[in-house]
Design an enzyme around this catalytic site. Structure first.
Site, PDB file in Angstrom:
ATOM      1  N   GLY A 253      -7.036  -3.813   3.820  1.00  0.00           N
ATOM      2  CA  GLY A 253      -6.286  -2.890   2.966  1.00  0.00           C
ATOM      3  C   GLY A 253      -5.534  -1.880   3.821  1.00  0.00           C
TER       4      GLY A 253
ATOM      5  CD  GLU B 252     -10.123  -0.920   8.398  1.00  0.00           C
ATOM      6  OE1 GLU B 252      -9.464   0.087   8.748  1.00  0.00           O
ATOM      7  OE2 GLU B 252     -10.390  -1.162   7.204  1.00  0.00           O
TER       8      GLU B 252
ATOM      9  N   GLY C 191      -7.627   3.883   7.627  1.00  0.00           N
ATOM     10  CA  GLY C 191      -8.734   4.732   8.034  1.00  0.00           C
ATOM     11  C   GLY C 191      -9.326   5.554   6.916  1.00  0.00           C
TER      12      GLY C 191
HETATM   13  O1  DER Z   1     -10.012   2.392   5.963  1.00  0.00           O
HETATM   14  C1  DER Z   1      -9.120   1.588   5.691  1.00  0.00           C
HETATM   15  O2  DER Z   1      -8.073   1.456   6.384  1.00  0.00           O
HETATM   16  C2  DER Z   1      -9.269   0.757   4.472  1.00  0.00           C
HETATM   17  O3  DER Z   1      -8.562  -0.420   4.613  1.00  0.00           O
HETATM   18  C3  DER Z   1      -8.905   1.542   3.209  1.00  0.00           C
HETATM   19  O4  DER Z   1      -8.347   2.783   3.502  1.00  0.00           O
HETATM   20  C4  DER Z   1      -8.027   0.797   2.224  1.00  0.00           C
HETATM   21  O5  DER Z   1      -7.888   1.561   1.061  1.00  0.00           O
HETATM   22  P1  DER Z   1      -8.328   1.006  -0.382  1.00  0.00           P
HETATM   23  O6  DER Z   1      -9.797   1.291  -0.546  1.00  0.00           O
HETATM   24  O7  DER Z   1      -7.461   1.795  -1.327  1.00  0.00           O
HETATM   25  O8  DER Z   1      -8.025  -0.478  -0.419  1.00  0.00           O
END
Ligand code: DER
Length: 226
Positions: free
Chosen positions: A85, A106, A98
């Site tokens: 995401g 990630e 983040g």
């Molecule tokens: O921490 C991240 O980068 C996650 O992918 C997250 O921030 C994604 O957001 P979501 O919970 O709205 O999908």
């Protein structure tokens, strides 16, 4: 299901179509890619054979619950496809990530991946990054000084707190959320932040995403680098 959650689900489930039998698949973190993992678990039950590489302890737990076979990044150092995401996406597919606290793992797994797909609902797509405070993972040692140095770059750093205590990442570090408002040149900002001792990783993912699957009221939009 409320509309935004439905858009997350549409995007998350669409990404599963890219997963082929025999792949090593990076499994992202957060509430959108959760739908990818849930759908993937159903396909695994029906016989799909993949190895999942989780980007967080939370994702590892969810994937195990769904019967997905997991491996480690050290045993699978080249990943066929990662689905994750994001908190913001711009028109060049640069990302702020983040928000879920998993940016270090990630980014390592994104860097190891031949192909990175991002799943978002339409609210994450921006002309210019910066609405979302930029997450930066820093070591505990000297964190107040590190935050002060970060503020000289023009942001308002906030130490991330959960349940009244400083948030600790899966890697034992702090996260500072830095509000920059408009990030006109993400690559230059990433370079400047990276020079600060004490910074472990930065929630700017530049030139890492190959496709973004966007869940929209009117359907699914795919953004790709031409
Ligand atoms: O921490 C991240 O980068 C996650 O992918 C997250 O921030 C994604 O957001 P979501 O919970 O709205 O999908």
């Amino acid at each position: 299901m409320e509309l935004r959650e439905e858009l997350k689900r549409k995007a998350g489930e669409k990404a599963v179509e890219y997963i082929k039998d025999g792949m090593v698949v990076g499994l992202g973190t957060g509430s959108t890619v959760k739908y990818t993992i849930l759908k993937l678990g159903e396909l695994v039950k029906d016989g799909l054979n993949i190895i999942g590489i989780p980007t967080s302890i939370a994702t590892e737990k969810l994937a195990k619950e769904r019967g997905i076979k997991l491996g480690s990044i050290d045993d699978y150092q080249v990943i066929d496809l990662t689905i994750d995401g994001a908190d913001e996406v711009d028109k060049n597919l640069n990302l702020i990530k983040g928000g879920g606290g998993a940016l270090l793992r990630e980014k390592i797994i994104a860097h190891a991946s031949k192909y990175e797909i991002i799943v978002v609902d339409e609210s994450k797509v921006k002309d210019i990054l910066g609405d979302f405070p930029l997450p930066i993972e820093i070591v505990k040692f000297g964190y107040k000084r590190t935050m002060n140095v970060l503020s000289t770059l023009g942001c308002k750093p906030q130490l991330r707190v959960r349940n009244g205590k400083a948030y600790i990442t899966d890697n034992g570090n702090y996260i500072v959320d830095c509000k920059f408002d408009k990030i006109e040149n993400p690559a230059e900002l990433e370079r400047k932040i990276d020079e600060i001792p004490g910074v472990v990783e930065i929630g700017l993912f530049i030139n890492m995403a190959k496709e973004v699957i966007i869940g929209k009221k009117e359907g699914i939009e795919i953004m790709k680098i031409p």
